[in-house]
Design a protein around this motif. Sequence first.
Motif, PDB file in Angstrom:
ATOM      1  N   LEU A  60       0.844  -1.202   0.000  1.00 43.58           N
ATOM      2  CA  LEU A  60       0.000   0.000   0.000  1.00 43.58           C
ATOM      3  C   LEU A  60       0.875   1.247   0.000  1.00 43.58           C
ATOM      4  CD1 LEU A  60      -2.874   1.280   0.357  1.00 43.58           C
ATOM      5  CD2 LEU A  60      -2.452   1.155   2.833  1.00 43.58           C
ATOM      6  N   SER A  61       0.740   2.050  -1.031  1.00 41.20           N
ATOM      7  CA  SER A  61       1.558   3.259  -1.127  1.00 41.20           C
ATOM      8  C   SER A  61       1.226   4.228   0.006  1.00 41.20           C
ATOM      9  CB  SER A  61       1.328   3.958  -2.468  1.00 41.20           C
ATOM     10  OG  SER A  61       1.807   3.190  -3.535  1.00 41.20           O
ATOM     11  N   PRO A  62       2.227   4.824   0.639  1.00 36.74           N
ATOM     12  CA  PRO A  62       1.985   5.863   1.642  1.00 36.74           C
ATOM     13  C   PRO A  62       1.615   7.157   0.925  1.00 36.74           C
ATOM     14  CG  PRO A  62       4.337   5.500   1.397  1.00 36.74           C
ATOM     15  CD  PRO A  62       3.658   4.506   0.505  1.00 36.74           C
ATOM     16  N   ASP A  63       0.382   7.217   0.473  1.00 38.05           N
ATOM     17  CA  ASP A  63      -0.080   8.269  -0.433  1.00 38.05           C
ATOM     18  C   ASP A  63      -1.301   8.969   0.161  1.00 38.05           C
ATOM     19  OD1 ASP A  63       0.473   9.325  -3.200  1.00 38.05           O
ATOM     20  OD2 ASP A  63      -1.624   8.803  -3.498  1.00 38.05           O
ATOM     21  N   PHE A  64      -1.191   9.289   1.439  1.00 44.37           N
ATOM     22  CA  PHE A  64      -2.314   9.864   2.163  1.00 44.37           C
ATOM     23  C   PHE A  64      -1.865  11.125   2.902  1.00 44.37           C
ATOM     24  CE2 PHE A  64      -2.921   5.372   1.601  1.00 44.37           C
ATOM     25  CZ  PHE A  64      -4.246   5.275   1.193  1.00 44.37           C
ATOM     26  N   ALA A  65      -2.847  11.856   3.419  1.00 46.93           N
ATOM     27  CA  ALA A  65      -2.528  13.108   4.109  1.00 46.93           C
ATOM     28  C   ALA A  65      -1.504  12.896   5.217  1.00 46.93           C
ATOM     29  CB  ALA A  65      -3.814  13.711   4.678  1.00 46.93           C
ATOM     30  N   GLU A  66      -1.611  11.772   5.917  1.00 51.07           N
ATOM     31  CA  GLU A  66      -0.684  11.473   7.009  1.00 51.07           C
ATOM     32  C   GLU A  66       0.749  11.267   6.522  1.00 51.07           C
ATOM     33  OE1 GLU A  66      -4.781   9.920   8.166  1.00 51.07           O
ATOM     34  OE2 GLU A  66      -3.526   9.952   6.370  1.00 51.07           O
ATOM     35  N   ASP A  67       0.925  10.983   5.237  1.00 52.01           N
ATOM     36  CA  ASP A  67       2.239  10.666   4.679  1.00 52.01           C
ATOM     37  C   ASP A  67       2.881  11.839   3.953  1.00 52.01           C
ATOM     38  OD1 ASP A  67       1.879   7.823   5.333  1.00 52.01           O
ATOM     39  OD2 ASP A  67       0.414   7.850   3.702  1.00 52.01           O
ATOM     40  N   ARG A  68       2.137  12.897   3.770  1.00 53.74           N
ATOM     41  CA  ARG A  68       2.572  13.966   2.866  1.00 53.74           C
ATOM     42  C   ARG A  68       3.923  14.560   3.261  1.00 53.74           C
ATOM     43  NH1 ARG A  68       0.815  19.485   1.380  1.00 53.74           N
ATOM     44  NH2 ARG A  68       0.490  19.528  -0.877  1.00 53.74           N
TER      45      ARG A  68
END
Length: 207
Positions: free
Chosen positions: A105-113
């Motif tokens: 799962l790509s860390p492609d979320f607001a938490e990862d920005r």
Amino acid sequence: MKQIIDQDPNSTQVTFFIIPGFRQSVADDSYQRLIQYLSKKQINIVAVEIHWNHRTMSDYIAEFQIIYHKNKTKVNYVLGFSYGAVVAFCTAKQLGVDRLFLCSLSPDFAEDRLAMSPDVVRYIGKRRYVEVSTRSADSIAKDLKTPTTLFCGERECRQYPQMLVRANQVAKLAKNARLVMAKNAPHAIDFPSYQENIIFEINKILE
């Protein structure tokens, strides 16, 4: 809209959707062992072909939703790799998926920005990067009740530490999720240990 259905949708009540990684196709060699395995199990296979170029995650999500509604049967499983796993994760609750397999799962979320390196930002492009802030992995995970198996490779998590952070957090917050680590596997769904783990987990629900 190109898609491959390896079995007659009316021949069985189980359908398996496969969503490839960014700029990949399920027709690529890296997905063929998995497709061959599922074909031998007499499962409907929908190889989801996403149009990646000049579009963002919201476009990919909308495209998959159309494909899903067109091809779903009584029981529906979804497997996504990397960016494809983001698509699968973001749509599972709304679509009513029966089981979810999230591979790298790509860390492609607001938490990862804030954790995204300049190289990653350049690779995904400005529009995709800006849109990242519109998705909360924690919120999606807390609402997710679909039985979910996440997979990560040991080597890829050393290379991309935020991927392991994201996978662990989803596994922790989702109602029915667990994380499986593929020994020494890089960011490659066809790496032997990665494939063996996927097939083992799928086989448990098909027995």
